[in-house]
Design an enzyme around this catalytic site. Structure first.
Site, PDB file in Angstrom:
ATOM      1  N   SER A  77       0.838  -1.194   0.000  1.00 46.88           N
ATOM      2  CA  SER A  77       0.000   0.000   0.000  1.00 46.88           C
ATOM      3  C   SER A  77       0.877   1.250   0.000  1.00 46.88           C
ATOM      4  O   SER A  77       1.699   1.422  -0.900  1.00 46.88           O
ATOM      5  CB  SER A  77      -0.971  -0.039   1.187  1.00 46.88           C
ATOM      6  N   ASP A 119      -8.218  -5.723  -6.051  1.00 49.22           N
ATOM      7  CA  ASP A 119      -7.788  -4.583  -5.243  1.00 49.22           C
ATOM      8  C   ASP A 119      -8.425  -3.319  -5.804  1.00 49.22           C
ATOM      9  O   ASP A 119      -7.919  -2.720  -6.749  1.00 49.22           O
ATOM     10  CB  ASP A 119      -6.261  -4.463  -5.253  1.00 49.22           C
ATOM     11  N   HIS A 168      -6.656  -6.070  -1.353  1.00 43.55           N
ATOM     12  CA  HIS A 168      -5.509  -5.255  -0.945  1.00 43.55           C
ATOM     13  C   HIS A 168      -4.796  -5.969   0.200  1.00 43.55           C
ATOM     14  O   HIS A 168      -4.917  -5.594   1.366  1.00 43.55           O
ATOM     15  CB  HIS A 168      -6.033  -3.877  -0.517  1.00 43.55           C
TER      16      HIS A 168
END
EC number: 3.4.14.11
Length: 755
Positions: free
Chosen positions: A348, A468, A498
């Site tokens: 991320s 995602d 994610h």
């Protein structure tokens, strides 16, 4: 469980023999396959003095225990080897399987039996049911002693470093930026975990603005309201200038230099891939960066000031920047323990900074592991001239994220001294992001790393999920394709959301990273080659395949229809409020043809592997002078699909020797009614391109092109694809309840599936 072995490096019989002997396996080049196998299995029972008893409790076939087999004249066969190998790997006969041959075939057991020592060598490198390789399991049980030195097996470092006697120290690296404009270069806190050795070691660096804490309450107060009108933008062309990312030359003048850090720590949050390599002789470094707790400066959220501050840490590891033992700046300290070679890690925002750091071309950054990272911040918070919130976070924007990560304010004294100036800065940032129009501008251009992809020198490893919708796949797709053709790059493209993938049962990701890190950071000539693209097949569980690329040029064209159809943008207030309160209810209705949408179903007339961006060419008109179009493509059908969130299995994954143990994970294969393949959104005023804003004339036909999020997905002949065309997306876009319609001439519209 299925075996997907990408980390094993084929070796010669001589190398297999030498490595087995070095680990204490008393095999011989002159002994029979059966004798070597018996010696190997007896060594496995490290906690038994009487290994005969242990062998009696295992079986060689359904009628013979293993001790009786070894005492017999029977030769070692593929069937016996396979059955015993399963037991070595933690599978229990009559519980996990009854037919070992069928079970091995179903699991795609990677070893082709030929009676050689190579079989035993590869078996050690094979994953057990617990998720650890057999060799890692045995090392954790003290097969070999802790030596605080490197021991390699099959081109990978083993857990021979003492994680109970680590150096835990903090330094403050001087960056080349002054983001709070106080006249001093910002210092950033660096938290270091490193082996207690007297030779230089490389480092895994995680650049995480979350590392030292976050300010969630303040961020929540800034969350934006999604309800509002889609504004008409003035027509025109957006102009941009190329950002300058060159940093001033660092001052390396030592100040009362010392060799020992004065600040230590007891605990810090860690990333388990770093932990795994820490036990194998690679230091672990965590940096929160500017504007965070116990660092200096303001949170600049994705620009190259933030990136250069992280880069300064790599420079310090290579003697090109200064660090101090405290923020008082009274003593400098060098990284005399560091080899200077670094890989970045994390998912991320952490993966985002890996992408960004790679584009600086900094010397010493040998490898980047960018997991679900942003490559252009516009593509995180915007899309094609629209506000498009990241999946699951409607109302978030870069100003709310800035507030979330500005943890410097959690120190009351820092708040007292800097909050007024910070709030003025945040107001400027909130204006610059331009939520009013949703257009690409210089602010977003300054946070677009793709334009500097040609500067990347490090080996790059990406991981990303097809599901995602937070950091959407466009981010990895455009970065992967923009990298220099000569650069070594790799992509693990899975079917999750994610999420991290280093603890998955079905793939030896961390072992693959071990082999690459040994090659790139330790200079080990292990001959390891990782495929360019490793894709998780969506049609069955725990199945991975090698592909040549991400994004193909061939296209299958599907005509959308023979008539016109319209999408009403307006909902009754009760329904509009329901969807706004719970966007999942909107998605449920949308996919089941119960929301305002054009729903088109197509039965495929051939097998196809979609690879790239599904393209829509639509002839549309709006009943007013504005409008947006949203689209999603799904596979429909009540059957099993890979769910996007991994399920936790047992707490069995050991990252060293009973060190930082974690739960094994895997995407479950579950019954469902559909699977989202891809989606996309477009402001009709940006129908030409991102930098061109055109007027929309009411009831005038326009031809638009919309590239949906890139993906890799394999449906079969006879499967049903559903294309849903609609306007407002209650999860992602502005929630405009104006009473207008968008009409699509289906006879002049088509969908192209790349393959």
């Amino acid at each position: 469980m299925k075996f997907n072995q990408f980390s094993y490096i084929p070796v010669s019989p001589e190398t297999a023999y030498q490595e087995l002997r070095s680990l204490g396996f008393e095999v011989s080049l002159d002994a029979s396959a059966k004798a070597n196998f018996e010696s190997f299995v007896r060594k496995y029972f490290l906690f038994f003095e009487d290994t005969d008893l242990a062998l009696k409790n295992w079986i060689a076939d359904p009628e013979t225990d293993l001790l009786s087999f070894f005492q017999s004249d029977r030769p070692l066969t593929a069937e016996v080897f396979g059955l015993v190998a399963l037991q070595l790997l933690g599978f229990v006969p009559n519980v996990d399987f009854t037919d070992s041959v069928a079970f091995l075939e179903k699991m795609a057991f990677p070893i082709a039996f030929d009676g050689s020592l190579n079989n035993l060598h590869q078996l050690l490198a094979t994953r057990t049911q617990s998720g650890n390789t057999l060799i890692d399991q045995l090392v954790a049980q003290d097969l070999i002693p802790i030596s605080n030195d490197y021991v390699f097996f099959n081109g990978k470092s083993l857990a021979t470093f003492d994680t109970n006697q680590l150096h835990r120290e903090v330094v403050y690296v001087e960056t080349p930026v002054d983001t709070d404009k106080d006249g001093l270069l910002d210092l950033v806190k660096v938290t270091i975990l490193r082996p207690n050795v007297d030779f230089p070691v490389p480092a895994m660096m995680t650049a995480s603005p979350y590392q030292q804490g976050t300010n969630e309450p303040s961020s929540d107060k800034l969350t934006h309201k999604m309800e509002g009108d889609l504004l008409v933008k003035p027509a025109g062309k957006i102009s941009l200038s190329r950002p300058e990312i060159k940093a001033p030359e660092a001052d390396l003048t030592p100040i009362n230099p010392v060799t020992k850090a004065e600040e230590r720590f007891a605990h810090t949050d860690t990333y388990t891939l770093n932990d795994y390599m820490l036990a194998r002789g690679v230091a672990s470094i965590y940096v929160s960066g500017v504007g965070t707790f116990n660092s200096e400066g303001f949170m600049t959220s994705g620009d190259y000031q933030q990136v250069l501050a992280y880069k300064a840490v790599i420079d310090w590891l290579n003697g090109r920047a200064r660090a101090f033992t405290s923020r008082s700046r009274q003593h400098t300290i060098t990284a005399d323990w560091a080899s200077g070679k670094v890989t970045t890690t994390g998912l991320s925002y952490l993966g985002t900074m890996s992408n960004a750091l790679a584009t600086t071309g900094v010397d010493g950054l040998e490898m980047v592991i960018a997991e679900a990272g942003i490559s252009s911040w516009y593509d995180y918070y915007r899309e094609n001239g629209l506000l498009v919130s990241p999946g699951g976070y409607p109302g978030e924007d870069l100003d709310t994220l800035t507030e979330f990560t500005y943890s410097r304010a959690l120190l009351a004294g820092e708040y007292l001294r800097h909050q007024k100036d910070y709030e003025a800065y945040l107001n400027e940032l909130s204006t610059a992001i331009d939520r009013k129009h949703g257009d690409y501008n210089q602010f977003w251009h300054d946070r677009n790393y793709v334009q500097f992809a040609d500067r990347v020198k490090a080996t790059v490893v990406f991981t990303h999920g097809s599901q995602d919708w937070n950091v959407k796949p466009i981010n990895v797709y455009q970065m992967f394709r923009a990298l220099p053709k000569s650069l070594e790059k790799h992509l693990f493209f899975h079917n999750g959301a994610h999420v991290y993938m280093n603890a998955w049962q079905s793939i030896d990701f961390r072992e693959s990273m071990n082999a690459l890190i040994c090659q790139k950071l330790l200079g080990l000539d292990n001959g390891y080659t990782l495929p360019t693209v490793i894709w998780q097949n969506n049609q069955s569980e725990q199945t991975w395949e090698v592909l040549d690329n991400f994004g193909h040029d061939n296209g299958k064209h599907i005509q959308l229809g023979k008539s016109e159809a319209s999408i009403a943008n307006h909902y009754e207030e009760e329904i509009f409020a329901k969807y706004g309160k719970a966007y999942q209810s909107f998605k449920d209705d949308l996919f089941m043809d119960k929301a305002n949408a054009i729903t088109l179903d197509f039965e495929l007339d051939q097998d196809i592997q979609i690879n790239g961006r599904v393209h829509l060419e639509l002839r549309v008109k709006s009943s007013t002078n504005r409008g947006l179009i949203s689209a999603q493509v799904l596979e429909m059908g009540d059957k099993k699909y890979l769910a996007p969130i991994p399920e936790l299995k047992r707490m069995s994954l050991d990252n060293g020797r009973l060190f930082k143990e974690e739960a094994l994970r895997e995407l479950p294969f579950k019954q469902a009614k559909y699977r989202v393949i891809t989606k996309g959104h477009l402001n009709l005023q940006n129908r030409k391109d991102l930098l061109s804003i055109e007027n929309v004339t009411p009831n005038e036909w326009m031809t638009i092109g919309l590239d949906l999020q890139p993906t890799i997905y394999k449906p079969n002949k006879g499967d049903k694809l559903r294309l849903v065309l609609y306007t407002t997306d209650f999860e992602h876009t502005i929630r405009d309840n104006s009473d207008y319609e968008v009409t699509v001439d289906l006879s002049q519209s088509k969908m192209t599936l790349p393959y």
